[in-house]
Design an enzyme around this catalytic site. Structure first.
Site, PDB file in Angstrom:
ATOM      1  N   THR A  13      41.389  39.507  48.579  1.00 22.06           N
ATOM      2  CA  THR A  13      40.863  38.201  48.172  1.00 22.06           C
ATOM      3  C   THR A  13      40.611  37.265  49.344  1.00 22.06           C
ATOM      4  O   THR A  13      41.361  37.255  50.326  1.00 22.06           O
ATOM      5  CB  THR A  13      41.801  37.509  47.154  1.00 22.06           C
ATOM      6  N   ASP A  72      40.108  40.881  40.373  1.00 21.64           N
ATOM      7  CA  ASP A  72      38.899  40.261  39.825  1.00 21.64           C
ATOM      8  C   ASP A  72      39.314  39.580  38.536  1.00 21.64           C
ATOM      9  O   ASP A  72      40.086  40.131  37.745  1.00 21.64           O
ATOM     10  CB  ASP A  72      37.776  41.272  39.572  1.00 21.64           C
ATOM     11  N   SER A  73      38.843  38.375  38.360  1.00 21.06           N
ATOM     12  CA  SER A  73      39.346  37.597  37.234  1.00 21.06           C
ATOM     13  C   SER A  73      38.297  36.633  36.730  1.00 21.06           C
ATOM     14  O   SER A  73      37.269  36.429  37.373  1.00 21.06           O
ATOM     15  CB  SER A  73      40.604  36.840  37.660  1.00 21.06           C
ATOM     16  N   ARG A 185      47.321  35.817  35.864  1.00 20.15           N
ATOM     17  CA  ARG A 185      47.536  36.463  37.175  1.00 20.15           C
ATOM     18  C   ARG A 185      48.989  36.888  37.334  1.00 20.15           C
ATOM     19  O   ARG A 185      49.267  37.977  37.836  1.00 20.15           O
ATOM     20  CB  ARG A 185      47.094  35.502  38.302  1.00 20.15           C
TER      21      ARG A 185
HETATM   22  P1  ITT Z   1      37.890  36.936  45.591  1.00 21.46           P
HETATM   23  O1  ITT Z   1      36.737  37.695  44.980  1.00 21.46           O
HETATM   24  O2  ITT Z   1      37.746  36.747  47.066  1.00 21.46           O
HETATM   25  O3  ITT Z   1      39.221  37.472  45.178  1.00 21.46           O
HETATM   26  P2  ITT Z   1      36.919  34.808  43.912  1.00 21.46           P
HETATM   27  O4  ITT Z   1      37.298  33.362  43.732  1.00 21.46           O
HETATM   28  O5  ITT Z   1      35.471  35.122  44.251  1.00 21.46           O
HETATM   29  O6  ITT Z   1      37.885  35.421  44.992  1.00 21.46           O
HETATM   30  P3  ITT Z   1      36.535  36.218  41.422  1.00 21.46           P
HETATM   31  O7  ITT Z   1      35.284  36.892  41.891  1.00 21.46           O
HETATM   32  O8  ITT Z   1      37.556  37.040  40.697  1.00 21.46           O
HETATM   33  O9  ITT Z   1      37.348  35.558  42.616  1.00 21.46           O
HETATM   34  O10 ITT Z   1      36.091  34.968  40.550  1.00 21.46           O
HETATM   35  C1  ITT Z   1      37.005  34.383  39.765  1.00 21.46           C
HETATM   36  C2  ITT Z   1      36.499  33.034  39.272  1.00 21.46           C
HETATM   37  O11 ITT Z   1      37.095  32.842  37.969  1.00 21.46           O
HETATM   38  C3  ITT Z   1      37.013  31.920  40.155  1.00 21.46           C
HETATM   39  O12 ITT Z   1      36.063  31.509  41.096  1.00 21.46           O
HETATM   40  C4  ITT Z   1      37.344  30.831  39.134  1.00 21.46           C
HETATM   41  O13 ITT Z   1      36.174  30.107  38.841  1.00 21.46           O
HETATM   42  C5  ITT Z   1      37.730  31.616  37.887  1.00 21.46           C
HETATM   43  N1  ITT Z   1      39.199  31.839  37.827  1.00 21.46           N
HETATM   44  C6  ITT Z   1      39.873  33.005  38.057  1.00 21.46           C
HETATM   45  N2  ITT Z   1      41.197  32.810  37.934  1.00 21.46           N
HETATM   46  C7  ITT Z   1      41.373  31.518  37.640  1.00 21.46           C
HETATM   47  C8  ITT Z   1      42.510  30.716  37.424  1.00 21.46           C
HETATM   48  O14 ITT Z   1      43.740  31.206  37.512  1.00 21.46           O
HETATM   49  N3  ITT Z   1      42.318  29.422  37.159  1.00 21.46           N
HETATM   50  C9  ITT Z   1      41.084  28.905  37.087  1.00 21.46           C
HETATM   51  N4  ITT Z   1      39.956  29.578  37.283  1.00 21.46           N
HETATM   52  C10 ITT Z   1      40.087  30.886  37.564  1.00 21.46           C
END
Ligand code: ITT
Length: 198
Positions: A13, A72-73, A185
């Site tokens: 990440t 991924d989330s 998470r």
């Molecule tokens: P990495 O890919 O580098 O891990 P990222 O922020 O791009 O980081 P993702 O592609 O998984 O991660 O996108 C996840 C998006 O979903 C993130 O930008 C948030 O908008 C949302 N998200 C994920 N987890 C969250 C949380 O715990 N609280 C709030 N929003 C969340």
């Protein structure tokens, strides 16, 4: 009895909020090495969380030759058929523009009543190893989307997400420790630890 040694992996990440939440839950049981600065961002073009997590983890394994852990989330809103889902990071048009993402979500739900604003956060981890093996773990957190932003803790959609397992506050109004007690998470972190122990 000998202490079980920590699993050491490279964190895929680039999101410092995710990293802090993971470190708080793993508490050293999984040691996360920082993502090397020279590794380019991978294009997350899979159509599932697990697919994107695998792409991210495998790119780090290829660049470092070491085991890597990717998360991924995103947010799944029922009345929007699961959107923003894998598009959570750029739902508002920009790239990781959290304010724009939240603004679009509020716009899409403007005419939607409270009882139909159900949603969940989902996190999928892929721990990928150089020998090609992997461990997959998942966690979800049920809740609903509020009508206005509340709180400034956390990141992303947190000021709009009201978890079912709490007292009506948004995640933006929860401390980091409170969020970690019930979040998607942290549940995925515990599932990963259990899978590694099995
Ligand atoms: P990495 O890919 O580098 O891990 P990222 O922020 O791009 O980081 P993702 O592609 O998984 O991660 O996108 C996840 C998006 O979903 C993130 O930008 C948030 O908008 C949302 N998200 C994920 N987890 C969250 C949380 O715990 N609280 C709030 N929003 C969340």
């Amino acid at each position: 009895m000998a202490e079980r040694s920590a699993t050491v992996v490279v964190a895929a990440t680039a999101n410092p909020h995710k990293l802090a939440e993971m470190n708080a839950v793993f508490h050293g049981a999984i040691e996360l090495l920082p993502r090397p600065a020279h590794v380019p961002e991978v294009v997350e073009d899979a159509d599932s969380f697990v697919g994107n997590a695998r792409l991210k983890a495998r790119s780090i394994v290829a660049a470092t030759g070491r085991a890597a852990l990717a998360d991924d989330s995103g947010l799944e809103v029922d009345v929007l058929d699961g959107a923003p889902g894998v598009e959570s990071a750029y739902y508002g048009g920009g790239d990781h523009d959290d304010a724009a993402n939240r603004a679009r979500l509020l716009e899409e739900l403007a005419a939607v009543a409270d009882e139909e604003r159900t949603a969940r956060f989902r996190t999928v981890f892929v721990l990928a190893r150089p020998d090609g093996s992997e461990v997959v773990a998942e966690g979800t957190c049920e809740g609903r989307i509020g009508h206005i932003e509340r709180g400034s803790e956390g990141f992303g959609y947190d000021p709009l997400f009201i978890p079912s397992d709490s007292d009506g506050r948004t995640f933006g109004e929860h401390t980091a420790a409170e969020k970690n007690a019930i979040s998607h998470r942290s549940r995925a972190c515990h599932a990963l630890l259990a899978a590694l122990r099995a």
